[in-house]
Design a protein around this motif. Structure first.
Motif, PDB file in Angstrom:
ATOM      1  N   SER A  28      -2.932  -3.715  -6.829  1.00 58.29           N
ATOM      2  CA  SER A  28      -3.114  -2.589  -5.919  1.00 58.29           C
ATOM      3  C   SER A  28      -3.432  -3.063  -4.501  1.00 58.29           C
ATOM      4  O   SER A  28      -4.285  -3.923  -4.305  1.00 58.29           O
ATOM      5  CB  SER A  28      -4.244  -1.680  -6.412  1.00 58.29           C
ATOM      6  N   SER A  30      -3.517  -0.410  -2.132  1.00 54.53           N
ATOM      7  CA  SER A  30      -3.669   0.905  -1.518  1.00 54.53           C
ATOM      8  C   SER A  30      -2.432   1.178  -0.659  1.00 54.53           C
ATOM      9  O   SER A  30      -1.313   0.969  -1.127  1.00 54.53           O
ATOM     10  CB  SER A  30      -4.963   0.960  -0.713  1.00 54.53           C
ATOM     11  N   GLY A  68       2.228   3.966  -6.296  1.00 57.38           N
ATOM     12  CA  GLY A  68       1.423   2.911  -6.899  1.00 57.38           C
ATOM     13  C   GLY A  68       1.580   1.612  -6.139  1.00 57.38           C
ATOM     14  O   GLY A  68       1.282   1.540  -4.953  1.00 57.38           O
ATOM     15  N   THR A  69       2.082   0.606  -6.846  1.00 58.58           N
ATOM     16  CA  THR A  69       2.276  -0.695  -6.194  1.00 58.58           C
ATOM     17  C   THR A  69       3.720  -0.906  -5.770  1.00 58.58           C
ATOM     18  O   THR A  69       4.107  -2.020  -5.434  1.00 58.58           O
ATOM     19  CB  THR A  69       1.860  -1.828  -7.155  1.00 58.58           C
TER      20      THR A  69
END
Lengths: 107, 123
Positions: A28, A30, A68-69
């Motif tokens: 992650s 963000s 997400g990622t």
């Protein structure tokens, strides 16, 4: 270290078409994701930061999104000056890391 | 808009020290900013080398940490890079930049990169 993976390595697109570039982070980050454009013999140019905010002077045909990622850079209506190499970069923590790049070439 | 210009020798011999300086214009190096060095070997991708915060906090790429020192001279509005024991693998275009880091990054609309300087390690 956060590993950034870009795909595809090369994208052949006709002028006026849409180009979709992908970038995936190994963990992650963000929204701490930037996209850069690099033309031959020139320095990288910041296009997008915060995953989706255009930098100053960047045309609206460049847009960024995230899930997400996974991050996506979309270039709508590709113009001749848009051909080059695009890099994603995470800046949530050290070490700063880049993806390997996607070369957008004329089809 | 921030402007950066690096300077330094274009040729360095193996085992010697590479020294580069980045002069910053239109922006105070004392501002809430991170200043960094990046490099790009011919035909390859981008690599971060090191960064410095305006008050002197330093951050290094672990793969280069043992050979690299970054410093800042606020009186001259510039920062510098020294890389010791260079090899041919250090041949690259070197860029200095005001870059993004953290959440939120300070003044993200004022990211800037220098034009880049090719440094060749050559005996």
């Amino acid at each position: 270290e956060i590993v950034m993976t870009q795909s595809p390595a090369t994208l052949s697109v006709s002028p006026g078409e849409r180009a979709t570039l992908s970038c995936r982070a190994s963990q992650s980050i963000s929204s701490n994701l930037a996209w850069y454009q690099q033309q031959p013999g020139q320095a990288p140019r910041l296009l997008i930061y915060g995953a989706s905010t255009r930098a100053t002077g960047i045309p609206a045909r460049f847009s960024g999104s995230e899930s997400g990622t996974r991050f996506t850079l979309t270039i709508s209506g590709l113009q001749s000056e848009d051909f080059g190499v695009y890099y994603c970069q995470q800046y949530i923590n050290w070490p700063l890391t880049f993806g390997g790049g996607t070369k957008v070439e004329i089809k | 808009q921030v402007q950066l210009q690096e300077s330094g020798p274009g040729l360095v011999k193996p085992s010697e020290t590479l020294s580069l300086t980045c002069n910053v214009s239109n922006y105070s190096i004392r501002s809430d900013s991170y200043w960094g060095w990046f490099r790009q070997p011919p035909g390859k991708g981008l690599e971060w080398i090191a960064s410095i915060y305006h008050w002197g906090g330093t951050y290094y790429n672990p793969s280069l940490r043992s050979r690299v020192t970054i410093s800042v001279d606020t009186s001259k509005n510039q920062f510098s890079l020294k890389m010791t024991s260079v090899t041919v693998a250090d041949t690259a275009v070197y860029y200095c930049a005001r870059h993004l880091i953290g959440t939120p990054p300070p003044d993200p609309q004022n990211v800037g990169w220098s034009r880049g300087s090719l440094v060749t390690v050559f005996s």
